[in-house]
Design a protein around this motif. Structure first.
Motif, PDB file in Angstrom:
ATOM      1  N   ALA A  83      26.342  57.070 -48.772  1.00  0.00           N
ATOM      2  CA  ALA A  83      27.192  57.606 -49.741  1.00  0.00           C
ATOM      3  C   ALA A  83      26.168  58.819 -50.350  1.00  0.00           C
ATOM      4  O   ALA A  83      24.905  58.623 -50.623  1.00  0.00           O
ATOM      5  CB  ALA A  83      27.469  56.801 -51.023  1.00  0.00           C
ATOM      6  N   VAL A  84      26.693  59.885 -50.534  1.00  0.00           N
ATOM      7  CA  VAL A  84      25.848  61.011 -51.217  1.00  0.00           C
ATOM      8  C   VAL A  84      26.047  61.059 -52.617  1.00  0.00           C
ATOM      9  O   VAL A  84      27.024  60.881 -53.305  1.00  0.00           O
ATOM     10  CB  VAL A  84      26.453  62.457 -50.922  1.00  0.00           C
ATOM     11  N   LEU A  85      24.966  60.691 -53.351  1.00  0.00           N
ATOM     12  CA  LEU A  85      24.710  60.475 -54.680  1.00  0.00           C
ATOM     13  C   LEU A  85      24.690  61.690 -55.561  1.00  0.00           C
ATOM     14  O   LEU A  85      25.311  61.878 -56.809  1.00  0.00           O
ATOM     15  CB  LEU A  85      23.624  59.443 -55.216  1.00  0.00           C
ATOM     16  N   GLU A  86      24.145  62.627 -54.884  1.00  0.00           N
ATOM     17  CA  GLU A  86      23.782  63.946 -55.648  1.00  0.00           C
ATOM     18  C   GLU A  86      23.726  65.012 -54.566  1.00  0.00           C
ATOM     19  O   GLU A  86      23.219  65.027 -53.716  1.00  0.00           O
ATOM     20  CB  GLU A  86      22.351  63.897 -56.407  1.00  0.00           C
ATOM     21  N   PHE A  87      24.589  66.022 -54.936  1.00  0.00           N
ATOM     22  CA  PHE A  87      24.561  67.205 -53.868  1.00  0.00           C
ATOM     23  C   PHE A  87      23.830  68.369 -54.426  1.00  0.00           C
ATOM     24  O   PHE A  87      23.817  69.341 -55.061  1.00  0.00           O
ATOM     25  CB  PHE A  87      26.094  67.685 -53.856  1.00  0.00           C
ATOM     26  N   GLY A  88      22.449  67.954 -54.020  1.00  0.00           N
ATOM     27  CA  GLY A  88      21.300  68.840 -54.375  1.00  0.00           C
ATOM     28  C   GLY A  88      21.423  70.152 -54.141  1.00  0.00           C
ATOM     29  O   GLY A  88      20.827  71.198 -54.929  1.00  0.00           O
ATOM     30  N   SER A  89      21.977  70.573 -53.090  1.00  0.00           N
ATOM     31  CA  SER A  89      21.854  71.930 -52.550  1.00  0.00           C
ATOM     32  C   SER A  89      22.854  72.785 -53.264  1.00  0.00           C
ATOM     33  O   SER A  89      23.015  74.006 -53.023  1.00  0.00           O
ATOM     34  CB  SER A  89      22.422  71.806 -50.954  1.00  0.00           C
ATOM     35  N   LYS A  90      23.791  72.064 -53.968  1.00  0.00           N
ATOM     36  CA  LYS A  90      25.027  72.772 -54.647  1.00  0.00           C
ATOM     37  C   LYS A  90      24.991  72.271 -56.230  1.00  0.00           C
ATOM     38  O   LYS A  90      25.716  71.530 -56.568  1.00  0.00           O
ATOM     39  CB  LYS A  90      26.428  72.418 -54.113  1.00  0.00           C
ATOM     40  N   LYS A  91      23.811  72.912 -57.013  1.00  0.00           N
ATOM     41  CA  LYS A  91      23.529  72.428 -58.253  1.00  0.00           C
ATOM     42  C   LYS A  91      23.891  73.719 -59.090  1.00  0.00           C
ATOM     43  O   LYS A  91      23.523  75.091 -58.676  1.00  0.00           O
ATOM     44  CB  LYS A  91      22.183  71.893 -58.272  1.00  0.00           C
ATOM     45  N   VAL A  92      24.419  73.744 -60.454  1.00  0.00           N
ATOM     46  CA  VAL A  92      24.332  74.720 -61.383  1.00  0.00           C
ATOM     47  C   VAL A  92      23.896  74.230 -62.671  1.00  0.00           C
ATOM     48  O   VAL A  92      23.940  72.938 -62.939  1.00  0.00           O
ATOM     49  CB  VAL A  92      25.929  75.242 -61.414  1.00  0.00           C
ATOM     50  N   TYR A  93      23.655  75.108 -63.504  1.00  0.00           N
ATOM     51  CA  TYR A  93      22.954  74.624 -64.923  1.00  0.00           C
ATOM     52  C   TYR A  93      23.942  75.214 -66.005  1.00  0.00           C
ATOM     53  O   TYR A  93      24.414  76.486 -65.797  1.00  0.00           O
ATOM     54  CB  TYR A  93      21.582  75.339 -64.923  1.00  0.00           C
ATOM     55  N   GLY A 147      22.527  77.328 -57.804  1.00  0.00           N
ATOM     56  CA  GLY A 147      21.478  77.932 -58.747  1.00  0.00           C
ATOM     57  C   GLY A 147      21.903  78.535 -59.726  1.00  0.00           C
ATOM     58  O   GLY A 147      21.121  79.145 -60.632  1.00  0.00           O
ATOM     59  N   ASP A 148      23.118  78.872 -59.854  1.00  0.00           N
ATOM     60  CA  ASP A 148      23.791  79.812 -60.915  1.00  0.00           C
ATOM     61  C   ASP A 148      23.490  79.098 -62.371  1.00  0.00           C
ATOM     62  O   ASP A 148      23.493  77.785 -62.589  1.00  0.00           O
ATOM     63  CB  ASP A 148      25.260  79.876 -60.867  1.00  0.00           C
ATOM     64  N   ILE A 149      23.330  79.832 -63.382  1.00  0.00           N
ATOM     65  CA  ILE A 149      23.041  79.340 -64.563  1.00  0.00           C
ATOM     66  C   ILE A 149      24.195  80.091 -65.721  1.00  0.00           C
ATOM     67  O   ILE A 149      24.302  81.144 -65.680  1.00  0.00           O
ATOM     68  CB  ILE A 149      21.642  80.014 -65.338  1.00  0.00           C
ATOM     69  N   TYR A 185      14.156  76.619 -72.033  1.00  0.00           N
ATOM     70  CA  TYR A 185      14.796  76.128 -70.856  1.00  0.00           C
ATOM     71  C   TYR A 185      14.181  76.394 -69.667  1.00  0.00           C
ATOM     72  O   TYR A 185      13.916  77.430 -69.257  1.00  0.00           O
ATOM     73  CB  TYR A 185      16.435  76.352 -70.658  1.00  0.00           C
ATOM     74  N   VAL A 186      13.904  75.080 -68.590  1.00  0.00           N
ATOM     75  CA  VAL A 186      13.343  75.538 -67.434  1.00  0.00           C
ATOM     76  C   VAL A 186      14.060  74.739 -66.469  1.00  0.00           C
ATOM     77  O   VAL A 186      14.344  73.195 -66.512  1.00  0.00           O
ATOM     78  CB  VAL A 186      11.726  74.629 -67.578  1.00  0.00           C
ATOM     79  N   TYR A 187      14.538  75.326 -65.599  1.00  0.00           N
ATOM     80  CA  TYR A 187      15.503  74.823 -64.466  1.00  0.00           C
ATOM     81  C   TYR A 187      15.120  74.933 -63.019  1.00  0.00           C
ATOM     82  O   TYR A 187      13.934  75.707 -63.118  1.00  0.00           O
ATOM     83  CB  TYR A 187      16.655  75.208 -64.555  1.00  0.00           C
ATOM     84  N   GLY A 188      15.744  74.559 -62.217  1.00  0.00           N
ATOM     85  CA  GLY A 188      15.100  74.781 -60.657  1.00  0.00           C
ATOM     86  C   GLY A 188      14.349  73.922 -60.200  1.00  0.00           C
ATOM     87  O   GLY A 188      14.149  72.458 -60.251  1.00  0.00           O
ATOM     88  N   GLU A 189      13.157  74.304 -59.427  1.00  0.00           N
ATOM     89  CA  GLU A 189      12.389  73.454 -58.605  1.00  0.00           C
ATOM     90  C   GLU A 189      11.201  72.998 -59.585  1.00  0.00           C
ATOM     91  O   GLU A 189       9.992  73.500 -59.173  1.00  0.00           O
ATOM     92  CB  GLU A 189      11.883  74.066 -57.183  1.00  0.00           C
ATOM     93  N   VAL A 190      11.445  72.284 -60.481  1.00  0.00           N
ATOM     94  CA  VAL A 190      10.342  71.812 -61.440  1.00  0.00           C
ATOM     95  C   VAL A 190      10.686  70.048 -61.392  1.00  0.00           C
ATOM     96  O   VAL A 190      11.654  69.822 -60.993  1.00  0.00           O
ATOM     97  CB  VAL A 190      10.439  72.290 -62.685  1.00  0.00           C
ATOM     98  N   THR A 239      14.888  81.161 -70.863  1.00  0.00           N
ATOM     99  CA  THR A 239      15.081  80.250 -69.724  1.00  0.00           C
ATOM    100  C   THR A 239      14.360  80.858 -68.486  1.00  0.00           C
ATOM    101  O   THR A 239      14.283  81.878 -68.151  1.00  0.00           O
ATOM    102  CB  THR A 239      16.664  80.217 -69.392  1.00  0.00           C
ATOM    103  N   ILE A 240      13.590  79.569 -67.861  1.00  0.00           N
ATOM    104  CA  ILE A 240      12.877  79.859 -66.669  1.00  0.00           C
ATOM    105  C   ILE A 240      13.566  79.292 -65.396  1.00  0.00           C
ATOM    106  O   ILE A 240      14.143  78.005 -65.800  1.00  0.00           O
ATOM    107  CB  ILE A 240      11.526  79.432 -66.945  1.00  0.00           C
ATOM    108  N   TYR A 241      13.508  79.923 -64.339  1.00  0.00           N
ATOM    109  CA  TYR A 241      14.228  79.420 -63.153  1.00  0.00           C
ATOM    110  C   TYR A 241      13.493  79.540 -62.036  1.00  0.00           C
ATOM    111  O   TYR A 241      12.978  80.653 -61.834  1.00  0.00           O
ATOM    112  CB  TYR A 241      15.601  80.099 -62.893  1.00  0.00           C
ATOM    113  N   LEU A 242      12.986  78.550 -61.450  1.00  0.00           N
ATOM    114  CA  LEU A 242      12.141  78.529 -60.237  1.00  0.00           C
ATOM    115  C   LEU A 242      12.951  78.198 -59.021  1.00  0.00           C
ATOM    116  O   LEU A 242      13.480  77.047 -58.656  1.00  0.00           O
ATOM    117  CB  LEU A 242      11.054  77.439 -60.450  1.00  0.00           C
ATOM    118  N   PRO A 243      13.312  79.274 -58.111  1.00  0.00           N
ATOM    119  CA  PRO A 243      14.172  79.109 -56.840  1.00  0.00           C
ATOM    120  C   PRO A 243      13.325  78.215 -56.059  1.00  0.00           C
ATOM    121  O   PRO A 243      12.099  78.264 -55.904  1.00  0.00           O
ATOM    122  CB  PRO A 243      14.335  80.401 -56.559  1.00  0.00           C
TER     123      PRO A 243
END
Length: 324
Positions: free
Chosen positions: A102-112, A186-188, A211-216, A285-289
């Protein structure tokens, strides 16, 4: 270029075969979700519950399972992965004949989403949603939400970093929310307030948060203190993940009129410690791709080459048909 009848027929066959090859994977994705990198999946065995585990799909497309080790997951549907998991475990335990993926989290398709929303934060989806779908998933807008001036900062693709303004109120009034364009990974999303701005400051600035989002390690909102710089903010969020692209970090700042997006090279502060990091303001807001791997970049070039070849073949076929 001249073609005889047999040559034209053959060329048309090649073209339509190429179209079928191109369209077949897309049709398969319509039927069932295809696992992608960064997805979080669970693998359970009712016959051997001690083997139950959760694993995130790595950059190499594999998951890590007890006993058997790495198993290819990306590109498979959950049903196909179940068969592969059973096959792998059959070499070690003949009692394992069934597995559930089962897919618990669609990590490649996330938005903030943040601002005037009931539950701000990160959300993942099987397919990319519209703004309205994200708002509903996040518990709906607050009474103070200004749905006429929603800001979207593109998180990926050719428009990465581009700032868009969406009038959701108009779409709701016209009953056309189903016509809203879909977001990109990755859209905010920021939903402003209808309240009065104090001394030229936005609600984000008044919140005394960054706000800090993305690859952290721990994305989210953190208390702002005067003098906080961008490096400290990333450290407060647990630091960058190993696959973070530190050379293309995006800093999103808002004031009473505009939203500005700047690209920051965090690597320079590591390579040259004498360079002082950028100071932040409340509401930033900081976003690390995610850093693109060599294979991903190569795949992108292959896809573009394939598109050009397919378009050229199609043009030749159309031209040849028109001459007949």
């Amino acid at each position: 270029m001249m073609f005889d009848a047999s040559g034209s027929k053959r060329l048309r066959q090649v073209f339509f075969q190429a179209v079928l090859i191109f369209a077949a994977p897309l049709a398969a994705q319509q039927l069932e979700y295809v696992i992608e990198r960064d997805d979080l999946v669970s693998v359970t065995f009712w016959q051997q519950p001690s083997l139950n585990t959760q694993s995130r799909v790595g950059e190499d497309g594999t998951i890590d399972l007890p006993i058997v080790g790495r198993v290819n997951a990306a590109g498979n549907t959950p049903a196909k992965l179940e068969l592969e998991v059973v096959r792998q475990y059959s070499f070690y335990n003949a009692k394992v004949t069934q597995a559930r993926v089962a897919v618990l989290e669609f990590g490649s398709k996330k938005v903030y989403i943040n601002g005037q929303i009931s539950r701000p934060g990160k959300y993942t989806f099987a397919t990319m949603p519209t703004i309205w779908q994200v708002i509903l998933e996040a518990g709906g807008p607050l009474e103070t939400a200004n749905l006429s001036q929603i800001t979207v900062v593109r998180g990926s693709g050719q428009d990465a970093g581009k700032v868009l303004t969406v009038d959701l109120a108009e779409a709701l009034n016209r009953n056309s929310v189903n016509e809203l364009s879909r977001l990109t990974p990755g859209d905010i999303i920021y939903i402003p307030t209808t309240g009065t701005v104090i001394a030229g400051r936005t609600p984000l600035q008044q919140s005394a948060l960054v706000y800090v989002y993305g690859e952290v390690a721990h994305p989210g909102a953190f208390q702002y203190e005067a003098g906080t710089n961008i490096v400290q903010a990333v450290i407060n969020a647990g630091g960058p993940n190993p696959n973070a692209d530190l050379k293309h970090v995006r800093l999103i700042s808002t004031d009473s009129l505009y939203t500005q997006v700047a690209e920051v090279d965090l690597q320079i502060f590591n390579d040259a410690p004498s360079v002082p990091p950028l100071l932040l303001h409340a509401g930033d807001t900081i976003y690390l791709p995610k850093r693109r791997s060599f294979l991903q970049a190569l795949g992108g070039m292959f896809t573009e080459t394939y598109r050009i070849v397919l378009t050229t073949v199609a043009s030749v076929v159309v031209f040849d048909l028109a001459r007949q």
